[in-house]
Enzyme design. Structure first.
Site, PDB file in Angstrom:
ATOM      1  N   GLY A  10       0.785  -1.147   0.137  1.00 21.79           N
ATOM      2  CA  GLY A  10       0.067   0.010   0.047  1.00 21.79           C
ATOM      3  C   GLY A  10       1.031   1.208  -0.094  1.00 21.79           C
ATOM      4  O   GLY A  10       2.072   1.120  -0.122  1.00 21.79           O
ATOM      5  N   GLU A  84       9.699  -2.812   4.411  1.00 18.19           N
ATOM      6  CA  GLU A  84      10.467  -1.892   3.167  1.00 18.19           C
ATOM      7  C   GLU A  84      10.978  -3.000   2.127  1.00 18.19           C
ATOM      8  O   GLU A  84      12.072  -2.748   1.685  1.00 18.19           O
ATOM      9  CB  GLU A  84      11.357  -0.862   3.579  1.00 18.19           C
ATOM     10  CG  GLU A  84      10.540  -0.123   4.682  1.00 18.19           C
ATOM     11  CD  GLU A  84       9.656   0.957   4.324  1.00 18.19           C
ATOM     12  OE1 GLU A  84       9.288   0.946   3.185  1.00 18.19           O
ATOM     13  OE2 GLU A  84       9.227   1.932   4.979  1.00 18.19           O
ATOM     14  N   VAL A  85      10.321  -3.962   1.610  1.00 15.22           N
ATOM     15  CA  VAL A  85      10.837  -4.963   0.741  1.00 15.22           C
ATOM     16  C   VAL A  85      11.333  -4.369  -0.622  1.00 15.22           C
ATOM     17  O   VAL A  85      12.173  -4.668  -1.185  1.00 15.22           O
ATOM     18  CB  VAL A  85       9.660  -6.264   0.476  1.00 15.22           C
ATOM     19  CG1 VAL A  85       8.581  -5.762  -0.214  1.00 15.22           C
ATOM     20  CG2 VAL A  85      10.566  -7.436   0.035  1.00 15.22           C
ATOM     21  N   CYS A 146      -8.828  15.327   1.467  1.00  9.86           N
ATOM     22  CA  CYS A 146     -10.370  15.192   1.540  1.00  9.86           C
ATOM     23  C   CYS A 146     -10.567  13.942   2.391  1.00  9.86           C
ATOM     24  O   CYS A 146     -11.631  13.794   2.624  1.00  9.86           O
ATOM     25  CB  CYS A 146     -10.647  14.796   0.008  1.00  9.86           C
ATOM     26  SG  CYS A 146     -10.243  13.352  -0.557  1.00  9.86           S
TER      27      CYS A 146
HETATM   28 ZN   LIG Z   1      -8.407  13.108  -1.839  1.00 11.01          ZN
END
Ligand SMILES: [Zn+2]
Length: 200
Positions: A10, A84-85, A146
């Site tokens: 991610g 942190e591959v 946001c």
């Molecule tokens: Zn946003």
């Protein structure tokens, strides 16, 4: 038995380290007790240990520059974790091949890392490992603009440096809209125009 591969990926600030620490804790409380946690660092010349912590969880990690530094430990461990591959790409051995060997010898592997850089380009090691994985945990952060789910890492400083260490000073999580709208155009690979020869 062939080992189990879990990939945790991610953008930055998505809680990948927390998820990794959770897996380490589960392993230690279960049957796969001998856990080896590996990290790399650009600024550390020799292997040393470091404690990674997050939300009250902690684990000791070996910071290394070469897999040969931990050869014996790699053979003993029940579970090998990579933090942190994507940074393991330029080591003395190909990290994806090394992980295949670990799995073939029955060792479980958890690899946590960035799936893409701030330009949205895939990190090769993470991408290949995701394809090989038994389980992929793709985490999201919250957009700094946001608050919507964020899958991208936005670089706040306008330059073209691909990999640069930094945290909140350089990067923030962004949703696709707020990431793409503010991305410097130079950093994107241009799609071929109509009629232009493409090698795809
Ligand atoms: Zn946003």
């Amino acid at each position: 038995m062939y080992g189990r591969l879990t990939v945790i990926c991610g953008p930055m600030f998505a809680g990948k380290t927390t998820e990794l620490l959770k897996r380490i804790l589960w392993a230690r409380n279960g049957e796969r007790k001998d856990v080896l946690v590996l990290k790399t660092a650009f600024d550390v010349r020799y292997s040393r240990t470091e404690v990674i912590t997050h939300d009250g969880l902690a684990a000791e990690a070996v910071v290394l520059h070469a897999f040969s530094d931990v050869e014996a430990r790699l053979q003993e461990a029940d579970l090998v974790c990579f933090d942190e591959v994507q940074f393991f790409q330029n080591m003395d051995r190909d990290v994806v091949e090394l992980i295949r060997d670990l799995l073939a010898s029955g060792t479980d592997v958890v690899a946590a890392g960035l799936d893409t850089n701030w330009k949205g380009e895939a990190f090769a090691a993470t991408g290949l490992l995701m394809a090989m994985a038994d389980e992929v945990v793709k985490l999201k952060a919250h957009c700094a603009v946001c608050g919507q789910p964020a899958h991208k890492t936005f670089k706040k400083v306008e330059d073209n440096v691909e990999i640069q260490l930094g945290h909140g000073d350089l990067y923030e999580p962004r949703c696709n809209r707020h990431w793409f709208d503010h991305l410097p155009l130079l950093s994107l690979s241009r799609a071929p125009a109509e009629g232009e020869i493409s090698n795809v």
